[in-house]
Enzyme design. Structure first.
Site, PDB file in Angstrom:
ATOM      1  N   CYS A  88     -16.337   1.368   0.610  1.00 37.71           N
ATOM      2  CA  CYS A  88     -15.180   0.519   0.944  1.00 37.71           C
ATOM      3  C   CYS A  88     -14.767   0.637   2.404  1.00 37.71           C
ATOM      4  O   CYS A  88     -14.077  -0.232   2.914  1.00 37.71           O
ATOM      5  CB  CYS A  88     -14.011   0.835   0.016  1.00 37.71           C
ATOM      6  SG  CYS A  88     -13.318   2.480   0.238  1.00 37.71           S
ATOM      7  N   ASP A 110     -17.261   6.961  -1.546  1.00 35.16           N
ATOM      8  CA  ASP A 110     -16.041   6.796  -0.740  1.00 35.16           C
ATOM      9  C   ASP A 110     -15.775   8.144  -0.070  1.00 35.16           C
ATOM     10  O   ASP A 110     -16.440   9.149  -0.390  1.00 35.16           O
ATOM     11  CB  ASP A 110     -14.890   6.382  -1.681  1.00 35.16           C
ATOM     12  CG  ASP A 110     -13.609   6.012  -0.950  1.00 35.16           C
ATOM     13  OD1 ASP A 110     -13.627   5.889   0.292  1.00 35.16           O
ATOM     14  OD2 ASP A 110     -12.570   5.852  -1.634  1.00 35.16           O
ATOM     15  N   ARG A 169       0.888  -1.181   0.000  1.00 38.35           N
ATOM     16  CA  ARG A 169       0.000   0.000   0.000  1.00 38.35           C
ATOM     17  C   ARG A 169       0.917   1.220   0.000  1.00 38.35           C
ATOM     18  O   ARG A 169       1.719   1.404   0.921  1.00 38.35           O
ATOM     19  CB  ARG A 169      -0.902  -0.001   1.234  1.00 38.35           C
ATOM     20  CG  ARG A 169      -1.620   1.338   1.433  1.00 38.35           C
ATOM     21  CD  ARG A 169      -2.716   1.268   2.451  1.00 38.35           C
ATOM     22  NE  ARG A 169      -3.863   0.565   1.909  1.00 38.35           N
ATOM     23  CZ  ARG A 169      -5.075   0.560   2.459  1.00 38.35           C
ATOM     24  NH1 ARG A 169      -5.300   1.239   3.563  1.00 38.35           N
ATOM     25  NH2 ARG A 169      -6.066  -0.120   1.910  1.00 38.35           N
ATOM     26  N   GLN A 216     -10.222  -4.077  -3.424  1.00 41.44           N
ATOM     27  CA  GLN A 216     -11.522  -3.683  -2.878  1.00 41.44           C
ATOM     28  C   GLN A 216     -12.626  -3.874  -3.910  1.00 41.44           C
ATOM     29  O   GLN A 216     -13.703  -4.396  -3.597  1.00 41.44           O
ATOM     30  CB  GLN A 216     -11.477  -2.223  -2.411  1.00 41.44           C
ATOM     31  CG  GLN A 216     -12.775  -1.751  -1.801  1.00 41.44           C
ATOM     32  CD  GLN A 216     -13.084  -2.418  -0.473  1.00 41.44           C
ATOM     33  OE1 GLN A 216     -12.268  -2.395   0.437  1.00 41.44           O
ATOM     34  NE2 GLN A 216     -14.262  -3.013  -0.352  1.00 41.44           N
ATOM     35  N   ARG A 263     -13.286  -9.071   1.553  1.00 39.71           N
ATOM     36  CA  ARG A 263     -11.861  -8.809   1.295  1.00 39.71           C
ATOM     37  C   ARG A 263     -11.051 -10.044   1.678  1.00 39.71           C
ATOM     38  O   ARG A 263     -10.123 -10.441   0.967  1.00 39.71           O
ATOM     39  CB  ARG A 263     -11.375  -7.602   2.121  1.00 39.71           C
ATOM     40  CG  ARG A 263     -11.930  -6.251   1.698  1.00 39.71           C
ATOM     41  CD  ARG A 263     -11.371  -5.787   0.358  1.00 39.71           C
ATOM     42  NE  ARG A 263      -9.922  -5.652   0.352  1.00 39.71           N
ATOM     43  CZ  ARG A 263      -9.238  -4.605   0.817  1.00 39.71           C
ATOM     44  NH1 ARG A 263      -9.863  -3.571   1.302  1.00 39.71           N
ATOM     45  NH2 ARG A 263      -7.913  -4.574   0.752  1.00 39.71           N
ATOM     46  N   HIS A 306      -7.392   0.755  -6.412  1.00 39.80           N
ATOM     47  CA  HIS A 306      -7.625  -0.103  -5.233  1.00 39.80           C
ATOM     48  C   HIS A 306      -8.304  -1.383  -5.733  1.00 39.80           C
ATOM     49  O   HIS A 306      -9.465  -1.660  -5.417  1.00 39.80           O
ATOM     50  CB  HIS A 306      -8.480   0.641  -4.206  1.00 39.80           C
ATOM     51  CG  HIS A 306      -8.459   0.023  -2.838  1.00 39.80           C
ATOM     52  ND1 HIS A 306      -7.652  -1.052  -2.498  1.00 39.80           N
ATOM     53  CD2 HIS A 306      -9.149   0.340  -1.702  1.00 39.80           C
ATOM     54  CE1 HIS A 306      -7.857  -1.355  -1.226  1.00 39.80           C
ATOM     55  NE2 HIS A 306      -8.749  -0.543  -0.725  1.00 39.80           N
TER      56      HIS A 306
HETATM   57  N1  NVA Z   1     -10.046   6.362  -1.288  1.00 41.97           N
HETATM   58  C1  NVA Z   1      -9.658   5.990   0.056  1.00 41.97           C
HETATM   59  C2  NVA Z   1      -9.848   4.513   0.255  1.00 41.97           C
HETATM   60  C3  NVA Z   1      -9.484   4.024   1.630  1.00 41.97           C
HETATM   61  C4  NVA Z   1      -9.634   2.534   1.744  1.00 41.97           C
HETATM   62  C5  NVA Z   1      -8.211   6.383   0.283  1.00 41.97           C
HETATM   63  O1  NVA Z   1      -7.401   6.224  -0.627  1.00 41.97           O
HETATM   64  O2  NVA Z   1      -7.895   6.878   1.376  1.00 41.97           O
HETATM   65  N1   CP Z   2     -11.217  -0.453   2.501  1.00 44.47           N
HETATM   66  C1   CP Z   2      -9.945  -0.509   2.907  1.00 44.47           C
HETATM   67  O1   CP Z   2      -9.004  -0.747   2.131  1.00 44.47           O
HETATM   68  O2   CP Z   2      -9.779  -0.309   4.253  1.00 44.47           O
HETATM   69  P1   CP Z   2      -8.421  -0.075   5.044  1.00 44.47           P
HETATM   70  O3   CP Z   2      -7.905   1.279   4.656  1.00 44.47           O
HETATM   71  O4   CP Z   2      -8.811  -0.159   6.479  1.00 44.47           O
HETATM   72  O5   CP Z   2      -7.427  -1.146   4.663  1.00 44.47           O
END
Ligand code: NVA
Ligand code: CP
Length: 303
Positions: A259, A219, A104, A134, A287, A131
């Site tokens: 998500c 989101d 990540r 997800q 997930r 992502h």
């Molecule tokens: N769009 C959000 C998703 C978190 C799971 C982010 O990137 O923070």
């Molecule tokens: N939806 C998701 O990826 O959650 P986290 O940021 O908690 O991993």
């Protein structure tokens, strides 16, 4: 043989997703029945987090454990990645000590560079641009509740972020349509969408985007890494909340997805996310199951 990575949703074909959905169903069933299933015995997953996570860390770590393997958690704060070690060097070293890597991070180019220097499969656990894990779980969840998503309409209300770009890729793979409504100034970046993608329509008015949708999804307005824009975004996104009124424009049996983590009262009203059309907890749980199928596939191939 070329190593298979999972860096964007478009990395797999419909046939591969169809296979993975079958594996997911089977692996989920085994989990629910407390049936031991250890295809990845003695294998190791390394997880690199440059941003926070609850679901992604938990689902990959628990999933790897349940498949008989081990998972190691690294973050920028206390690994050499946070002190400027080149990603190419980190990829060389990590991939000599483990069987698969999940990352990540910020820019998609970071994970692309990492994968190019890795001896083992690399999974995108979220970048600024994508992502895929997800959306993989979300489409599996849709299918569990409503059957095939092909030909359906998904309404995306909110920011043009990593989730949306993965949804737009998924629309091409699975053959559904996305109605997108983002506030002015936060529109889709055409560089992140295939020029041939005809599977989406842009709406100025978020309520219009929900019209006759089979699934409404949103989101956070401020994704990780964009926190300094939060105040401006709160203003610009005013009116883009998914509330009961917008849900009424969708099909009567439309699902709601997010998500998570969510901000009730910002991008979604509490009575929607906590209401009967919401399947957010199923999405979160799935997930675990889809990623176990993904880990199995990337390490062992078709079994
Ligand atoms: N769009 C959000 C998703 C978190 C799971 C982010 O990137 O923070
Ligand atoms: N939806 C998701 O990826 O959650 P986290 O940021 O908690 O991993």
């Amino acid at each position: 043989m070329a190593i298979r990575h999972y860096l964007t949703f478009a990395d797999f074909t419909l046939a591969q997703y169809t296979y993975l959905f079958e594996r997911t169903k089977l692996i989920k069933r085994k989990f629910k029945n407390y049936e031991t299933y250890h295809p990845l015995l003695d294998r190791t997953l390394v997880m690199v987090f440059e941003k926070n996570s609850t679901r992604t860390r938990l689902s990959f770590e628990a999933g790897m454990h349940q498949l008989g393997g081990a998972a190691i958690y690294l973050n920028t704060r206390d690994s050499q990645l946070g002190r400027g070690e080149p990603v190419e060097d980190a990829a060389q070293v990590m991939s000599r000590m483990c069987d698969i890597i999940m990352i990540r991070t910020f820019g998609q180019e970071i994970i692309e560079r990492f994968a190019a220097h890795s001896r083992v499969p690399v999974i995108n656990g979220l970048t600024n641009e994508h992502h895929p894990c997800q959306v993989f779980a979300d489409i599996f969840t849709y299918t569990e509740h409503r059957g095939s998503i092909a030909g359906k309409t998904v309404a995306w209300i909110g920011d043009a972020n990593n989730m949306l770009y993965s949804w737009l890729q998924a629309a091409e793979v699975f053959g559904f349509h996305v109605n997108v409504s983002t506030p002015a100034g936060y529109d889709i970046n055409p560089a992140l969408v295939a020029p041939t993608n005809q599977r989406y329509t842009v709406f100025k008015n978020p309520a219009d985007a929900c019209e006759a949708a089979d699934l409404v999804t949103t989101d956070v307005w401020t994704s990780m890494g964009y926190e300094q824009e939060n105040a401006a975004r709160l203003k610009a996104f005013d009116g883009w909340i998914v509330d009961a009124e917008k849900m009424k424009r969708a099909h009567k049996d439309a699902l709601f997805m997010h998500c998570l983590p969510a901000h009730r009262g910002e991008e979604v009203a509490a009575d929607v996310i906590d209401g009967p059309q919401s399947v957010v907890w199923d999405e979160a749980e799935n997930r675990l199951h889809v990623q176990k199928a993904l880990l199995e596939y990337l390490v062992l191939g078709e079994v």
